[in-house]
Motif scaffolding. Sequence first.
Motif, short mmCIF file in Angstrom:
data_model
loop_
_atom_site.label_atom_id
_atom_site.label_comp_id
_atom_site.label_asym_id
_atom_site.label_seq_id
_atom_site.Cartn_x
_atom_site.Cartn_y
_atom_site.Cartn_z
N VAL A 48 0.84 -1.21 0.00
CA VAL A 48 0.00 0.00 0.00
C VAL A 48 0.88 1.25 0.00
CG1 VAL A 48 -1.69 1.34 1.31
CG2 VAL A 48 -1.95 -1.14 1.10
N TYR A 49 1.95 1.24 0.81
CA TYR A 49 2.89 2.36 0.79
C TYR A 49 3.41 2.60 -0.62
CZ TYR A 49 7.26 4.91 1.01
OH TYR A 49 8.27 5.82 0.76
N GLU A 50 3.81 1.52 -1.28
CA GLU A 50 4.44 1.65 -2.59
C GLU A 50 3.47 2.22 -3.62
OE1 GLU A 50 8.05 1.25 -4.86
OE2 GLU A 50 7.49 1.38 -2.75
N VAL A 51 2.19 1.86 -3.52
CA VAL A 51 1.19 2.42 -4.44
C VAL A 51 1.13 3.94 -4.29
CG1 VAL A 51 -1.27 2.55 -4.97
CG2 VAL A 51 -0.22 0.33 -4.54
N SER A 115 12.05 8.52 4.14
CA SER A 115 10.67 8.90 3.82
C SER A 115 10.34 10.29 4.34
CB SER A 115 9.70 7.88 4.42
OG SER A 115 9.86 6.62 3.82
N ALA A 116 10.86 10.63 5.53
CA ALA A 116 10.62 11.96 6.09
C ALA A 116 11.25 13.04 5.21
CB ALA A 116 11.19 12.04 7.51
N ILE A 117 12.47 12.78 4.73
CA ILE A 117 13.13 13.74 3.82
C ILE A 117 12.38 13.82 2.50
CG2 ILE A 117 15.28 14.23 2.56
CD1 ILE A 117 16.78 12.77 4.81
N TYR A 118 11.90 12.69 2.02
CA TYR A 118 11.08 12.62 0.79
C TYR A 118 9.87 13.55 0.93
CZ TYR A 118 9.14 10.06 -3.29
OH TYR A 118 8.67 9.71 -4.51
N PHE A 119 9.16 13.44 2.06
CA PHE A 119 7.98 14.27 2.31
C PHE A 119 8.35 15.75 2.34
CE2 PHE A 119 5.20 16.40 5.46
CZ PHE A 119 3.99 16.33 4.75
N LEU A 120 9.50 16.07 2.94
CA LEU A 120 9.97 17.46 2.96
C LEU A 120 10.18 17.99 1.55
CD1 LEU A 120 11.07 19.93 4.53
CD2 LEU A 120 13.31 18.82 4.52
N GLY A 121 10.82 17.19 0.69
CA GLY A 121 11.03 17.60 -0.69
C GLY A 121 9.73 17.79 -1.44
N MET A 122 8.77 16.87 -1.24
CA MET A 122 7.46 16.99 -1.89
C MET A 122 6.74 18.27 -1.44
SD MET A 122 6.65 14.62 -4.12
CE MET A 122 4.91 15.01 -4.14
N SER A 123 6.83 18.57 -0.15
CA SER A 123 6.16 19.76 0.38
C SER A 123 6.76 21.03 -0.23
CB SER A 123 6.29 19.81 1.90
OG SER A 123 5.72 18.66 2.49
N LEU A 124 8.08 21.10 -0.31
CA LEU A 124 8.74 22.27 -0.89
C LEU A 124 8.41 22.39 -2.38
CD1 LEU A 124 10.65 24.66 -0.49
CD2 LEU A 124 12.58 23.11 -0.93
N ALA A 237 2.39 11.44 2.85
CA ALA A 237 2.16 11.50 4.29
C ALA A 237 1.32 10.30 4.75
CB ALA A 237 1.49 12.81 4.67
N ILE A 238 0.27 9.99 3.99
CA ILE A 238 -0.60 8.86 4.34
C ILE A 238 0.17 7.55 4.26
CG2 ILE A 238 -2.62 7.53 3.59
CD1 ILE A 238 -3.86 10.20 2.67
N SER A 239 1.00 7.41 3.21
CA SER A 239 1.72 6.15 3.01
C SER A 239 2.73 5.90 4.13
CB SER A 239 2.43 6.16 1.65
OG SER A 239 3.46 7.12 1.62
N ILE A 240 3.36 6.95 4.63
CA ILE A 240 4.31 6.79 5.74
C ILE A 240 3.57 6.32 6.99
CG2 ILE A 240 5.92 8.00 7.28
CD1 ILE A 240 6.59 9.85 4.92
N LEU A 241 2.38 6.88 7.23
CA LEU A 241 1.58 6.47 8.38
C LEU A 241 1.14 5.01 8.25
CD1 LEU A 241 -0.64 9.66 8.90
CD2 LEU A 241 1.32 8.92 10.27
N ILE A 242 0.79 4.61 7.03
CA ILE A 242 0.38 3.22 6.79
C ILE A 242 1.54 2.27 7.06
CG2 ILE A 242 -0.27 1.57 4.98
CD1 ILE A 242 -2.01 3.82 3.79
N PHE A 243 2.71 2.63 6.56
CA PHE A 243 3.89 1.78 6.80
C PHE A 243 4.17 1.68 8.30
CE2 PHE A 243 8.39 1.37 7.73
CZ PHE A 243 8.74 0.24 7.01
N PHE A 244 4.10 2.80 8.99
CA PHE A 244 4.39 2.82 10.43
C PHE A 244 3.38 1.97 11.20
CE2 PHE A 244 4.36 4.76 14.70
CZ PHE A 244 5.71 4.63 15.00
#
Length: 593
Positions: A48-51, A115-124, A237-244
């Motif tokens: 699900v994360y990968e999707v 993943s956290a850095i990935y989310f930061l890049g997407m946000s910027l 953001a959702i996918s990181i929460l699902i993985f966690f």
Amino acid sequence: MNGSRNGVLIEEEEEKRLYTEDGSVDLRGQPVLRSNTGRWTACSFMVVYEVFERMAYHGISSYLFIYLTTKLHQGTVTSANNVTNWLGTNWMITVLGAYVADALLGRYWTFLIGSAIYFLGMSLLTLSVSIDPLKPSSCSDSTDVHCQPTTLQLVVFFAALYILSLGNGGAKPNISTIGADQFDEFDPREKAQKLSFFNWWMFSIFLGSLFATTVLVYIQDNVGWTLGYGIPTIGIAISILIFFAGTPFYRHKRPMGSPFTKMIKVIVSSIIKWKVEIPTDPKELFEFDPIEYRKGKYMIDSTTGMRFLNKACLRTNSSKPWLLCSVTQVEETKQMLRMIPILVVTFIPSTLYAQYTTLFVKQSTTLNLHIGSFEVPPASIVGFISLSMLITVVFYDRIFVKTIRKWTKNPRGITLLQRMGIGMILHITVMAIASLIERYRIHVARENGVVENGNQVPLSLFILLPQFILFGMSDAFLNVAKVEFFYDQAPESMKSLGTSYWMISLGAGNFLSSLLLTIVSNVTSVEGHDGWIRNNLNDSHLDYYYALLAILSAVNFVLFLAVARFYVYRAEVSDSMKVLAEELMVRKMRGEE
């Protein structure tokens, strides 16, 4: 007396079977119960994360070329090279993520940080297309100086892209490896299930890609870039929460030290001891006591291949203690080196992947995009690659493998290298067909007098379908086989590095695409000649360029056959075959087959 002893032994064996046997642990480093962890239950969170993640990634990459040409007003070659350089960085930086995972933090924590850095890049990135003064002007006249993006806009946009790349470097090489780690190699049934993992893993990747290249590119083209980038940012953001959320179900592998340090130590030690004779009896080679190999770390017997490296296992009076390597360390190094020729002959096929996010998309902008009153976004045609790949993977896993393994007796149906070879043949076919279609498109452009002005060619977008559909089929063979091959053939302590070989292949292919495109563009435009690749595709010769790629692919395929001919697989999956045979027998008895 014997009966009670046998009873105790049976109880101990049953208790042992309750836990995984491959050295898997939980986050606290304790052995994990087989019944409560791993397998497809754990993998479902990762799939699900990968999707979601691939939805975000392809939501950017599939339309990035269009954004660079229409919003940042860059030329065809410059835009294509910026896209492929970014894609190349995305894949090459995974080596760093693999190193950190194998040597320092482990796969789980490296993945979460990435993943956290990935989310930061997407946000910027979302901010760079949404707010003033970060977003570029909306005017379309590329010759007007006021329409050109400012330095600030360019810096923020590309900084966001490369921050995203850094995060991808930590996440991408570890998520698929964590998934494969959920199956115990010492349990025949789990080992058999693992054979399908990479097929369905790639299925999830292209499911996310299909959504990105249909829904997201439509939003970007018709609603706006803010929403078009905002949705995948929320998705990440959702996918990181699902993985966690799946953490209690995961099995983890302990970091086993830097694979690079091990390999360098073996190579340096062998070179220093180059004068020392190798004994004929392998028992004279140094190896740690088997007791020292803790659970999850595998002892490997000495082989005769790359015999020079066996010198690292020899004790000498003058050598320093750190120069003495164990047989297992040497064999692990051999396995990684043995895969390098296979890695090199995948560079050209990976170069072809760069075409469908750049020049293939550019082609689609010159064609009739309407189906009745509905206008199809140019990049949406990339979705046919995903759709074709999804169908082919299901057919391959559910029909082809079950049919062919009755004759080959191979649990995978055919070998991984055979599967890669079929993908390469399809690649050659793709580029040959793409060249013929482009030749016809240019012919129609000339007949209708739209060469000089670069206007739309009166042909439907769907004349490009053959090259996109065949590309998806080739992906189902070559790309899936590559990731499984490099994971499967890597030693247990270097699985993340092995998986990163696949990503190095894709990264090198993208950089090679940038280099090749630049060389062809420069060479074909010297002495006043019109280049093959110009901003106006109607006045270009992409058909020549595609034909060149087809020829390069054919030559590379011959090299692949030579390299594959001498490759020796690390291990066969014998007990998986036994489980599959038992399942087939049961189905026959039930009348299902």
